[in-house]
Scaffold this motif. Structure first.
Motif, PDB file in Angstrom:
ATOM      1  N   THR A   1       0.848  -1.199   0.000  1.00  0.00           N
ATOM      2  CA  THR A   1       0.000   0.000   0.000  1.00  0.00           C
ATOM      3  C   THR A   1       0.881   1.244   0.000  1.00  0.00           C
ATOM      4  O   THR A   1       1.939   1.278   0.604  1.00  0.00           O
ATOM      5  N   LEU A   2       0.386   2.292  -0.690  1.00  0.00           N
ATOM      6  CA  LEU A   2       1.094   3.581  -0.787  1.00  0.00           C
ATOM      7  C   LEU A   2       0.107   4.686  -0.424  1.00  0.00           C
ATOM      8  O   LEU A   2      -1.009   4.724  -0.945  1.00  0.00           O
ATOM      9  N   ARG A   3       0.530   5.617   0.458  1.00  0.00           N
ATOM     10  CA  ARG A   3      -0.341   6.731   0.858  1.00  0.00           C
ATOM     11  C   ARG A   3       0.386   8.063   0.664  1.00  0.00           C
ATOM     12  O   ARG A   3       1.518   8.245   1.093  1.00  0.00           O
ATOM     13  N   PHE A   4      -0.312   9.015   0.015  1.00  0.00           N
ATOM     14  CA  PHE A   4       0.099  10.417  -0.041  1.00  0.00           C
ATOM     15  C   PHE A   4      -0.624  11.128   1.107  1.00  0.00           C
ATOM     16  O   PHE A   4      -1.859  11.237   1.100  1.00  0.00           O
ATOM     17  N   GLN A   5       0.111  11.618   2.087  1.00  0.00           N
ATOM     18  CA  GLN A   5      -0.513  12.259   3.241  1.00  0.00           C
ATOM     19  C   GLN A   5      -0.365  13.772   3.114  1.00  0.00           C
ATOM     20  O   GLN A   5       0.730  14.294   2.888  1.00  0.00           O
ATOM     21  N   TYR A   6      -1.518  14.516   3.258  1.00  0.00           N
ATOM     22  CA  TYR A   6      -1.532  15.967   3.116  1.00  0.00           C
ATOM     23  C   TYR A   6      -2.011  16.632   4.410  1.00  0.00           C
ATOM     24  O   TYR A   6      -2.459  15.962   5.347  1.00  0.00           O
ATOM     25  N   LYS A   7      -1.932  17.959   4.406  1.00  0.00           N
ATOM     26  CA  LYS A   7      -2.417  18.745   5.539  1.00  0.00           C
ATOM     27  C   LYS A   7      -3.912  18.523   5.734  1.00  0.00           C
ATOM     28  O   LYS A   7      -4.619  18.120   4.807  1.00  0.00           O
ATOM     29  N   ASP A   8      -4.368  18.881   6.939  1.00  0.00           N
ATOM     30  CA  ASP A   8      -5.783  18.802   7.305  1.00  0.00           C
ATOM     31  C   ASP A   8      -6.318  17.379   7.212  1.00  0.00           C
ATOM     32  O   ASP A   8      -7.524  17.163   6.998  1.00  0.00           O
ATOM     33  N   GLY A   9      -5.436  16.395   7.328  1.00  0.00           N
ATOM     34  CA  GLY A   9      -5.872  15.003   7.360  1.00  0.00           C
ATOM     35  C   GLY A   9      -6.253  14.425   6.008  1.00  0.00           C
ATOM     36  O   GLY A   9      -6.790  13.308   5.933  1.00  0.00           O
ATOM     37  N   LEU A  10      -5.988  15.129   4.931  1.00  0.00           N
ATOM     38  CA  LEU A  10      -6.333  14.632   3.597  1.00  0.00           C
ATOM     39  C   LEU A  10      -5.272  13.641   3.127  1.00  0.00           C
ATOM     40  O   LEU A  10      -4.083  13.762   3.461  1.00  0.00           O
ATOM     41  N   PHE A  11      -5.717  12.651   2.309  1.00  0.00           N
ATOM     42  CA  PHE A  11      -4.770  11.645   1.823  1.00  0.00           C
ATOM     43  C   PHE A  11      -5.321  11.002   0.555  1.00  0.00           C
ATOM     44  O   PHE A  11      -6.497  11.157   0.202  1.00  0.00           O
ATOM     45  N   ALA A  12      -4.447  10.258  -0.113  1.00  0.00           N
ATOM     46  CA  ALA A  12      -4.831   9.449  -1.269  1.00  0.00           C
ATOM     47  C   ALA A  12      -4.048   8.136  -1.197  1.00  0.00           C
ATOM     48  O   ALA A  12      -2.834   8.147  -0.961  1.00  0.00           O
ATOM     49  N   ASP A  13      -4.751   6.995  -1.389  1.00  0.00           N
ATOM     50  CA  ASP A  13      -4.136   5.673  -1.290  1.00  0.00           C
ATOM     51  C   ASP A  13      -4.148   4.963  -2.629  1.00  0.00           C
ATOM     52  O   ASP A  13      -5.034   5.179  -3.473  1.00  0.00           O
ATOM     53  N   THR A  14      -3.153   4.107  -2.823  1.00  0.00           N
ATOM     54  CA  THR A  14      -3.124   3.202  -3.967  1.00  0.00           C
ATOM     55  C   THR A  14      -2.257   2.002  -3.578  1.00  0.00           C
ATOM     56  O   THR A  14      -1.742   1.923  -2.443  1.00  0.00           O
ATOM     57  N   THR A  15      -2.088   1.058  -4.497  1.00  0.00           N
ATOM     58  CA  THR A  15      -1.233  -0.107  -4.258  1.00  0.00           C
ATOM     59  C   THR A  15      -0.256  -0.275  -5.402  1.00  0.00           C
ATOM     60  O   THR A  15      -0.454   0.264  -6.502  1.00  0.00           O
ATOM     61  N   PHE A  16       0.797  -1.025  -5.132  1.00  0.00           N
ATOM     62  CA  PHE A  16       1.729  -1.419  -6.184  1.00  0.00           C
ATOM     63  C   PHE A  16       2.269  -2.802  -5.837  1.00  0.00           C
ATOM     64  O   PHE A  16       2.145  -3.263  -4.689  1.00  0.00           O
TER      65      PHE A  16
END
Length: 658
Positions: free
Chosen positions: A583-598
């Motif tokens: 699993t891969l997560r892009f973590q941003y301010k204010d608790g925002l994120f985006a997940d994907t897999t590889f």
């Protein structure tokens, strides 16, 4: 015979006239340019550099530049000009280097050209002689140089429609029998000028257009007629000016006169020290004296600003005399031993910011119209009326007004009781003295307020607002939190008077998570050396971290690019991960994120050509699959051994038979 002779003469004369008419105009009218310095025409071949005592003069015809370097010019033209420029179609630049002098017996520098003239270079020039120091045809700029002149005629002059500009810490010191400086417009900026005109009925500075002195300049002028005279507007900004006239006004303009807040003017005249035919405005410091007239005079209006400090004496007429009316906001001290201290045929207004002290003979302050007094005023007449007007109004919250006259303190027409007005104070009358005391306001202990400000009302309820100021609000206090479906509310209070201000808190708008825009579900094979790139729609500046399988990835293991967030995981890092899905997560301010897999796949082992696979017990060993049936192999081996033995026996027999 006589008629034939006359005909021949007429024909010859006509022929000559026709020849002249066909000649080019330039050939008839034009004259060669001339640059005379120290008796030499520098336009002639071989004379571009001329020796001048211990110095030199050098002329560059390409740039029209004359450079004087420690030049000592003692010779002149046939008319004794030390430097003469004529017949030029362009301007002239004179560069002064070192100390230069001209004593040629005539005009120091004389020009007759169609362009402008400038003196620069930082050096100096001293001119002595019986004629003008500088007689210039064209606009003249004196830039950062020192000019000294002592002449029997004019000092520095240009034509009436041409201008002189003195700037950049230039220094001028001129003593002349005629005008010290004469110009169309004269502008003095950040420079020092001293001008003395010694002849009768002459001006130190005479300006046919506008005169402007500004930016820390220092000007000293002395002459019999107005030391500073202009036909146009005169403006004195941020400078020190001293003007003295022995037979006329010290400073005189035919138009308007402005003295700004930072100017300091000292004027001593036979007539008015300060005079303008247009409106006069004084916002700075003025000391003006007349030995035989009004100290300050204008046939128009006079306005004294609140920052002004004016001291004036008219030894024969008024200290101040303004025909069209006077308004005073600042400090004034006015004296006249023979007339009114301050007088106008029109209305005089002294506002509540003014501080006026007046001593006169006929009256301290006098007008043939309305007189309104609100400031602090002391008006004394040593001979007759302390103060006079057709109507007199006393007002002002902090005024104390004292009026004293030898015959009568306060004269109001037609009668004192009918015409005297007062606002918020009391006055006491006597034949020789009137004292007006303004009402003293007492502040209420309670604050009055509106949306914007607060104040204390006077306890007399006269409408006076004291201590008025804008509200000083504290921090906002949340009364109701906003949600995603409802607005909230908050308030704050003035720390002085308690005025309450409320405001809405907008509905909470929950931001949406960013999304993976490319590279989702990517795969990487161990040791293939390829990086992996995945792009997310979130802003790069809001990114707080990259996580793989919930663990923060060190920044050395990836690189980032803007235009959303472009992540590149390095192959060296990917090779350290176990085979399988991650699993891969892009973590941003204010608790925002985006997940994907590889996915990581293991490296595939490949056998070498013509080489059997190696056996072994490790994970890389190549194993032969077992079928469970080994009997055919044993039989085959036995048959091979028997066949080989039969062949050997047969060969031995053949050998024995031979």
């Amino acid at each position: 015979m006589k008629k034939a002779f006359i005909k021949r003469c007429s024909a010859g004369l006509l022929a000559m006239m026709m020849m002249v008419s066909f000649m080019p105009a330039a050939k008839v009218l034009a004259a060669d340019p001339e640059v005379w310095v120290n008796g030499v025409n520098m336009m002639t071949p071989g004379n571009s550099t001329v020796s001048c005592g211990e110095g030199t003069a050098e002329y560059n015809a390409d740039t029209n530049t004359l450079t004087l370097t420690n030049a000592q010019i003692t010779k002149g033209t046939s008319s004794n000009q030390g430097i003469m420029i004529q017949n030029h179609s362009a301007g002239l630049q004179i560069v002064l280097t070192g100390k230069n002098t001209i004593a040629s017996g005539g005009v120091g520098i004389s020009t007759n050209l169609s362009g402008d003239v400038s003196l620069s270079g930082g050096g100096s020039l001293e001119v002595t002689g019986p004629h003008d120091a500088l007689g210039i045809n064209g606009n003249l700029t004196i830039d950062g140089v020192t000019i000294t002149g002592n002449t029997s005629q004019g000092g520095i002059t240009v034509n009436d429609n041409e201008n002189i500009t003195i700037k950049n810490k230039a220094k001028i010191d001129i003593t002349a029998s005629y005008f010290g400086l004469s110009a169309g417009d004269l502008t003095i900026t950040d420079s020092e000028v001293k001008a003395i005109a010694t002849g009768e009925r002459m001006n130190a500075l005479v300006v046919y257009g506008k005169l402007s002195i500004k930016e820390n300049s220092k000007v000293s002028a002395k002459s019999s007629f107005p030391a500073l005279y202009s036909k146009g507007d005169m403006s004195l900004y941020g400078s020190e000016i001293t003007a003295t006239s022995s037979a006329n006004n010290a400073i005189y303009t035919m138009k308007t006169l402005l003295v700004d807040e930072t100017a300091k003017v000292t004027a001593n005249g036979y007539y008015a020290g300060l005079r303008s035919n247009g409106d006069m405005t004084i916002n700075g410091t003025v000391e003006s004296t007349s030995s035989a007239d009004n100290g300050i005079y204008t046939p128009a209006t006079l306005t004294v600003g609140k920052d002004a400090n004016v001291t004036t004496t008219g030894n024969r007429y008024c200290g101040i005399n303004a025909t069209q009316g006077i308004t005073i906001h600042g400090m004034v001290t006015a004296n006249s031993p023979q007339d009114a201290g301050i007088f106008s045929p029109q209305a005089i207004t002294i506002t509540d910011t003014a501080n006026v002290t007046v001593t006169g003979f006929y009256s301290g302050i006098g007008t043939n119209a309305a007189l309104s007094v609100a400031g602090t005023v002391t008006s004394v007449s040593s001979g007759k009326k302390g103060m006079s007007g057709t109507t007199v109004t006393f007002s002002g919250a902090d005024s104390v007004i004292k009026v004293k006259g030898k015959e009568q303190a306060l004269s109001v027409e037609p009668t004192l009781n009918d015409s005297l007005e007062e606002t918020g104070g009391t006055w006491e009358s006597a034949d020789t003295e009137v004292t007006y005391k303004a009402h003293t306001h007492t502040a209420s202990t309670e604050w009055s307020k509106d949306v914007a400000s607060h104040w204390h009302e006077c306890t007399a309820n006269d409408g006076e607002k004291m201590d008025k100021a804008d509200h000083t609000f504290g921090d906002w206090v949340v009364d109701t939190e906003a949600t995603e479906t409802a607005k909230g509310s908050k308030h704050r209070e003035c720390t002085v008077c308690g005025q309450r201000e409320t405001a809405e808190i907008p509905v909470v708008v929950k931001p949406e998570n960013p999304v993976i825009t490319s590279g989702a579900g990517s795969a990487h094979q161990v040791s293939d050396g390829k990086d992996m790139t995945i792009t997310c729609s979130g802003k790069l500046e809001d990114l707080t971290g990259i996580y793989v399988d919930g663990k923060l990835v060190d920044k050395s293991n990836y690189s980032l690019q803007s235009e959303s967030t472009i992540l590149t995981l390095k192959a060296s890092y990917l090779d350290t991960l176990s085979a399988g899905k991650h699993t891969l997560r892009f973590q941003y301010k204010d608790g925002l994120f985006a997940d994907t897999t590889f996915t990581i796949t293991a490296k595939t082992a490949v056998a070498k050509p013509n080489e059997p696979a190696k056996k072994g017990t490790g994970k890389d060993a190549v194993k032969t699959p077992k079928t469970g049936d080994t009997s055919n192999v044993t039989l085959l081996i036995s048959l091979l051994i028997l066949s080989g033995g039969a062949i050997v026996i047969s060969l031995k027999r053949k050998k024995a038979c031979k």
